[in-house]
Design a protein around this motif. Structure first.
Motif, short mmCIF file in Angstrom:
data_model
loop_
_atom_site.label_atom_id
_atom_site.label_comp_id
_atom_site.label_asym_id
_atom_site.label_seq_id
_atom_site.Cartn_x
_atom_site.Cartn_y
_atom_site.Cartn_z
N SER A 406 72.15 -31.57 -5.44
CA SER A 406 71.89 -30.57 -4.70
C SER A 406 70.53 -30.84 -4.00
O SER A 406 69.62 -31.47 -4.57
CB SER A 406 71.88 -29.25 -5.14
N VAL A 408 67.47 -28.57 -2.69
CA VAL A 408 66.96 -27.14 -2.86
C VAL A 408 65.43 -26.95 -2.15
O VAL A 408 64.80 -27.82 -1.94
CB VAL A 408 66.70 -26.52 -4.30
N THR A 416 63.33 -21.26 -6.17
CA THR A 416 63.94 -22.28 -5.37
C THR A 416 65.12 -21.44 -4.68
O THR A 416 65.80 -20.63 -5.05
CB THR A 416 64.61 -23.46 -5.92
N LYS A 417 65.56 -22.15 -3.41
CA LYS A 417 66.54 -21.68 -2.56
C LYS A 417 67.48 -22.93 -2.34
O LYS A 417 67.18 -23.85 -1.75
CB LYS A 417 65.87 -21.04 -1.12
N SER A 418 68.74 -22.78 -2.67
CA SER A 418 69.67 -23.76 -2.32
C SER A 418 69.87 -24.13 -1.05
O SER A 418 70.23 -23.05 0.00
CB SER A 418 71.17 -23.29 -3.18
N SER A 421 74.79 -27.87 -1.69
CA SER A 421 75.08 -28.38 -2.98
C SER A 421 76.23 -29.41 -3.09
O SER A 421 77.07 -29.21 -2.14
CB SER A 421 75.58 -27.38 -3.85
N ASN A 458 68.13 -32.88 -6.56
CA ASN A 458 68.33 -32.70 -7.83
C ASN A 458 69.40 -33.69 -8.17
O ASN A 458 70.46 -33.82 -7.19
CB ASN A 458 68.83 -31.40 -8.25
#
Length: 561
Positions: A406, A408, A416-418, A421, A458
């Motif tokens: 993902s 973020v 954190t804010k996605s 993804s 990530n």
């Protein structure tokens, strides 16, 4: 705020700030710009190398780096020698001291009541503030952030100017009883003289080349020119009304001033108006760049920045800078012009060297061994702030043994804010890709950077590959059931990879549409394709739910806007 490059007169970038940006200052040594946001009690810091032409200002709002100050910051000054920024906070009767190295407030120094003007002497590292309500001037020692002295004897001091060479400070008094220009000796911190004027002084400017002082007034439609060495009035000439701003061309001694719809060009020796250039209906701040001999004038009625050639006095071009443009500053070393915009709470930078909007961003790889990040095809340095072109396509490339998970956004306090993804596959067949060292690009690993901030790609480690000896034994063991189990499951695994790829292609298009980036098809047609893909099994049920939720979010946001 709008920023304009004097060579091409093109708007390069727009940076969203906090509410009602007013004052602005530039540190020429670090190429940073500091903007006061009076309504939100904060300071925005912009890297002066950010650039790009903006075609639709209303659609572009770029966040700067906000620095919280005390109440109602109204003016700002920079000491380029120490890389310190000083912000006047009118409601809290203080100045905030910002370290330009890390853009953090290191001290808040209490001064007199309702401070307005501020000036810095970089050679002595002293800061001076005009405190209008307490009728004082505060002298702050920049080395220890303490008030060295509080000088009284003023009447509603409004503005302040600095002669660094002689260490002399000039204060414009706007009171009814005492409206002279007070002269402060910087060595003794005492008033050494008072220069007579003709009314309540509003603004004061000092010409370092000619040692002349220029004074404008609240209600007296004249400009007074004073010899700073003798204190004698050299000239007092009438103007057509209250002047909004005044600057001097030190090379020619020509004065430029704004009044209603016109730019006035005045001979400082005679006071004669040499030219009157109609530029708009409501002219405000102006600035002069001696390096390029260009004059920049804000017209708040038409939302344009006018660029005038100081030699020919011809209007070269006008630049759309949006509604409610306010402060104006120039960094002559980079030929960059900065304009604050209170309506959009942003800053526009105009630079003709690259015509690219550069966004300050930090891109991280988690874990650091999980992969690399490329933006616009070039590998970048992770875990430190860099500058990227607006709308750069950044790609997270997984290393052998990892898969992308993902993107973020890091929003502070370890939160954190996605953003994007990628569905994680736990198929037992993933080891085959690992054995083949297949790091094929997942569409979800592509991220378009169109706002400043800190972002992390990530990655997740894949199961270790099965050793070759074990593979041989496994092959012998499973040969008998290959045709009944392996082939169908292997086909389903391949189909899941295809479904995931299709899903991320749709998700990327929706993200682009949400960020007002043009896509190659109509959103309604895209929605129909998604439904059709789900019906034909080209995306899974979970993928269909993710895309449907994304469509609903975009619809809600557009409806609320």
């Amino acid at each position: 705020m709008s920023i304009s490059n004097g060579l091409t007169n093109k708007v390069e970038t727009s940076i969203s700030l906090d509410q009602n940006p007013t004052g602005i200052a530039v540190n020429p040594k670090t190429n940073k710009i500091y903007v006061v946001n009076s309504d939100s009690d904060s300071i925005s810091v912009i890297d002066g190398k950010m650039t790009k032409p903006i075609s639709n200002l209303d659609k572009f709002r770029q966040e700067g780096i906000g620095i919280e100050t005390e109440k109602e910051p109204t003016d700002i000054a920079v000491n380029p020698e120490t890389n310190k920024i000083y912000v006047v906070n009118s409601d809290s009767d203080s100045i905030s001291v910002i370290d330009g190295k890390n853009d953090k407030v290191t001290a808040n120094v209490q001064i007199g009541e309702n401070p307005t003007g501020i000036a810095v002497n970089p050679e002595t590292n002293k800061i001076y503030t005009a405190n209008s309500k307490s009728d004082t001037v505060s002298v702050i020692n920049g080395s220890i952030n303490k008030v060295d002295a509080t000088i009284s004897g003023f009447d509603f001091p409004q503005d302040i100017a600095m002669d660094v060479e002689s260490n002399t400070i000039y204060v414009a008094n706007g009171g009814e009883q005492f409206s002279d220009i007070s002269v402060i000796n910087g060595l003794t911190n005492t008033i050494s003289d008072n220069y007579s004027t003709h009314g309540e002084a509003a603004h004061i400017s000092f010409d370092h080349e000619t040692h002349k002082i220029y004074v404008t007034y609240f209600f007296y439609y004249f400009v007074t020119v004073i010899d700073s060495d003798t204190g004698q009035e050299i000239l007092n000439f009438p103007v057509e009304g209250p002047l909004e701003d005044i600057v001097v061309n030190p090379a020619t001694g020509i004065i430029y001033s704004t009044y209603l719809d016109s730019l006035l060009v005045i001979d400082a020796e005679s006071g004669d108006i040499l030219n009157k250039i109609t530029l708009g209906r409501d002219l405000g701040h102006l600035a002069f760049n001696p390096a390029t001999n260009k004059i920049y004038v804000i017209d708040s009625s038409s939302n344009y920045l006018s660029v005038v050639d100081a030699e020919t006095l011809n209007l070269e071009t006008t630049i759309n800078i949006g509604e409610q443009s306010g402060g104006l500053a120039i960094d002559s070393s980079t030929n960059t012009i900065y304009v604050s915009n209170s309506n959009h709470n942003n800053v526009l930078l105009i630079d003709g060297k690259t015509n690219d909007l550069m966004i300050p961003a930090t891109l991280n790889s988690n874990p650091s061994t999980g992969g690399n990040i490329k933006c616009s095809g070039e590998k970048i340095i992770t875990n430190q702030q860099i500058r990227l072109k607006y709308n750069s396509m950044c790609l997270a490339e997984n290393n052998k043994g990892y898969q992308f998970v993902s993107w973020v956004q890091n929003i502070g306090d370890n939160s954190t804010k996605s953003i994007i993804s990628s569905p994680i596959s736990n198929s037992p067949f993933d080891f085959i890709l690992n054995v083949l060292d297949n790091n094929s690009t997942d569409e979800g690993s592509k991220f378009i950077v169109n706002s400043s901030g800190s972002y992390t790609a990530n990655f997740q480690a894949l199961p270790p590959p099965i050793p070759q000896d074990s593979l041989i034994a496994l092959y012998t063991l499973t040969a008998g059931i290959f045709s009944t189990w392996f082939i169908p499951n292997f086909a389903r695994w391949l189909n899941s990879i295809s479904q995931r790829r299709n899903m991320m292609q749709y998700f990327t298009k929706l993200t682009n549409f949400e960020n007002q980036i043009e896509i190659d098809e109509d959103p309604e047609e895209l929605r129909k394709k998604i439904i059709e893909s789900y019906a034909k099994g080209k995306i899974s049920e979970s993928h269909y739910k993710i895309l449907t939720e994304k469509f609903l979010d975009i619809y809600k946001n557009n409806k609320s806007a």
